[in-house]
Design a protein around this motif. Structure first.
Motif, short mmCIF file in Angstrom:
data_model
loop_
_atom_site.label_atom_id
_atom_site.label_comp_id
_atom_site.label_asym_id
_atom_site.label_seq_id
_atom_site.Cartn_x
_atom_site.Cartn_y
_atom_site.Cartn_z
N VAL A 42 0.97 9.76 -7.92
CA VAL A 42 -0.15 8.84 -7.70
C VAL A 42 -0.02 8.31 -6.27
CG1 VAL A 42 -1.32 6.73 -8.44
CG2 VAL A 42 -0.13 8.17 -10.13
N THR A 43 -1.05 8.54 -5.48
CA THR A 43 -1.02 8.07 -4.09
C THR A 43 -2.08 6.99 -3.89
OG1 THR A 43 -2.54 9.82 -3.43
CG2 THR A 43 -0.18 10.28 -3.21
N GLN A 44 -1.78 6.08 -2.98
CA GLN A 44 -2.70 5.00 -2.67
C GLN A 44 -2.80 4.83 -1.16
OE1 GLN A 44 -1.06 2.01 -5.98
NE2 GLN A 44 -2.87 1.20 -4.93
N THR A 45 -4.00 4.60 -0.68
CA THR A 45 -4.21 4.30 0.73
C THR A 45 -5.25 3.19 0.88
OG1 THR A 45 -5.89 6.04 0.85
CG2 THR A 45 -3.66 6.62 1.59
N PRO A 46 -5.11 2.32 1.88
CA PRO A 46 -3.94 2.24 2.76
C PRO A 46 -2.77 1.56 2.07
CG PRO A 46 -5.45 0.46 3.25
CD PRO A 46 -6.11 1.28 2.16
N ARG A 47 -1.61 1.58 2.66
CA ARG A 47 -0.46 0.87 2.09
C ARG A 47 -0.51 -0.61 2.41
NH1 ARG A 47 4.14 3.48 0.64
NH2 ARG A 47 4.56 1.39 -0.21
N GLN A 69 -11.36 -13.88 -1.06
CA GLN A 69 -10.80 -15.20 -0.82
C GLN A 69 -9.30 -15.07 -0.53
OE1 GLN A 69 -12.95 -17.89 -0.92
NE2 GLN A 69 -14.44 -16.22 -1.16
N PRO A 70 -8.72 -16.04 0.15
CA PRO A 70 -7.27 -15.96 0.44
C PRO A 70 -6.42 -15.77 -0.82
CG PRO A 70 -8.27 -17.65 1.79
CD PRO A 70 -9.35 -17.19 0.85
N GLU A 71 -6.85 -16.34 -1.95
CA GLU A 71 -6.06 -16.18 -3.17
C GLU A 71 -6.10 -14.76 -3.74
OE1 GLU A 71 -8.59 -18.32 -2.79
OE2 GLU A 71 -9.94 -18.32 -4.54
N ASP A 72 -6.93 -13.90 -3.14
CA ASP A 72 -6.95 -12.50 -3.54
C ASP A 72 -5.84 -11.69 -2.88
OD1 ASP A 72 -10.54 -12.67 -3.38
OD2 ASP A 72 -9.25 -12.86 -5.16
N SER A 73 -5.11 -12.30 -1.96
CA SER A 73 -3.99 -11.63 -1.32
C SER A 73 -2.95 -11.30 -2.38
CB SER A 73 -3.36 -12.53 -0.24
OG SER A 73 -4.30 -12.82 0.77
N ALA A 74 -2.56 -10.04 -2.46
CA ALA A 74 -1.64 -9.59 -3.51
C ALA A 74 -1.32 -8.12 -3.27
CB ALA A 74 -2.25 -9.77 -4.90
N LEU A 75 -0.48 -7.57 -4.14
CA LEU A 75 -0.25 -6.12 -4.17
C LEU A 75 -1.19 -5.54 -5.21
CD1 LEU A 75 1.62 -3.79 -3.12
CD2 LEU A 75 3.03 -4.20 -5.17
N TYR A 76 -2.00 -4.56 -4.80
CA TYR A 76 -2.93 -3.92 -5.73
C TYR A 76 -2.37 -2.55 -6.08
CZ TYR A 76 -6.02 -7.78 -5.10
OH TYR A 76 -6.54 -9.06 -5.11
N LEU A 77 -2.15 -2.37 -7.37
CA LEU A 77 -1.51 -1.16 -7.87
C LEU A 77 -2.50 -0.33 -8.66
CD1 LEU A 77 1.74 -2.89 -9.11
CD2 LEU A 77 1.67 -1.12 -7.36
N PRO A 137 2.24 3.52 -5.05
CA PRO A 137 3.09 2.57 -4.31
C PRO A 137 2.42 1.23 -4.05
CG PRO A 137 2.21 4.20 -2.84
CD PRO A 137 1.79 4.62 -4.20
N GLY A 138 1.10 1.17 -4.24
CA GLY A 138 0.41 -0.11 -4.05
C GLY A 138 -0.16 -0.27 -2.65
N THR A 139 -1.14 -1.16 -2.56
CA THR A 139 -1.70 -1.61 -1.28
C THR A 139 -1.42 -3.10 -1.17
OG1 THR A 139 -3.48 0.03 -1.22
CG2 THR A 139 -3.79 -1.98 0.09
N ARG A 140 -0.69 -3.46 -0.13
CA ARG A 140 -0.44 -4.89 0.12
C ARG A 140 -1.63 -5.44 0.88
NH1 ARG A 140 2.23 -8.72 -2.07
NH2 ARG A 140 4.05 -7.36 -2.24
N LEU A 141 -2.40 -6.31 0.22
CA LEU A 141 -3.63 -6.87 0.80
C LEU A 141 -3.40 -8.31 1.23
CD1 LEU A 141 -6.72 -6.73 1.34
CD2 LEU A 141 -7.03 -7.57 -0.99
#
Lengths: 115, 113
Positions: free
Chosen positions: A4-9, A82-90, A108-112
């Motif tokens: 499983v690949t995710q972009t961007p990281r 919103q700023p509270e949406d900052s998270a790791l999206y898997l 591996p997730g996208t760090r947003l």
């Protein structure tokens, strides 16, 4: 492991931006998932697609919009976050039958970061 | 709704020690999964359990599906530095759970210097 690949990281975006996260699975699975992972919280399921049909939307705000064009690809379109949406999206995929899910395999997730 | 309690929240261990962690559910589960997550990565599946009483090993890791179907345990024997990370349990209830896993909050494993 490249099942499983995710972009961007990593992604930094302003609150007025529009961006998209991409996920691709190479495992031949028929179900795909978006999760949000915030610090010190259990994984939060956002969306489930089974056979390309959305089967769950766990009360996710409309500023998150999923798209599943086929069983191998999953997108998460983001706008006016919103700023509270900052998270790791898997992203995850699994083989699913009769409403039962078997092992889920994660990207591996996208760090947003929303500024 | 279904809830999963995972404990302990964190563990400080010496290299070579055995480690135990567990998850308990408020309702019966049909599936238990154990994952490990390292910084900057997604969770990696360690062990999957599908039958009450089942005991499954993966190298130094052993997990058990509790007889009551409301709990599961993960043991790590002779811990090594690369065991550091966050371990998650996840479970699924009956047919009405609709493709969803219920997740524990994780057990963070830290090696004492």
């Amino acid at each position: 492991e490249t099942g499983v690949t995710q972009t961007p990281r990593h992604l930094v975006m302003g609150m007025t931006n529009k961006k998209s996260l991409k996920c691709e699975q190479h495992l031949g699975h028929n179900a795909m998932y978006w999760y949000k992972q915030s610090a010190k919280k259990p994984l939060e399921l956002m969306f489930v697609y089974n056979f390309k049909e959305q089967t769950e939307n766990n009360s996710v705000p409309s500023r998150f919009s999923p798209e599943c064009p086929n069983s191998s690809h999953l997108f998460l379109h983001l706008h006016t976050l919103q700023p509270e949406d900052s998270a790791l999206y898997l992203c995850a995929s699994s083989q699913a039958r009769a409403r039962m899910v078997y092992e889920q395999y994660f990207g591996p997730g996208t760090r947003l970061t929303v500024t | 709704g279904q809830q999963l309690n995972q404990s302990p929240q964190s563990m400080f261990i010496q290299e070579g020690e055995d480690v135990s962690m567990n998850c308990t559910s408020s309702s019966i589960f049909n599936t238990w999964l154990w994952y490990k997550q390292e910084p900057g990565e997604g969770p990696v599946l360690l062990i999957a359990l599908y039958k009450a009483g089942e005991l499954t090993s993966n190298g130094r890791l052993t997990a058990q599906f509790g007889i009551t179907r409301k709990d599961s345990f993960l043991n790590i024997s002779a811990s090594i530095p690369s065991d550091v990370g966050i371990y998650f349990c996840a479970g699924q209830g009956g047919m009405d759970s609709n493709y969803q896993l219920i997740w524990g909050a994780g057990t963070k494993l830290i090696i004492k210097p």
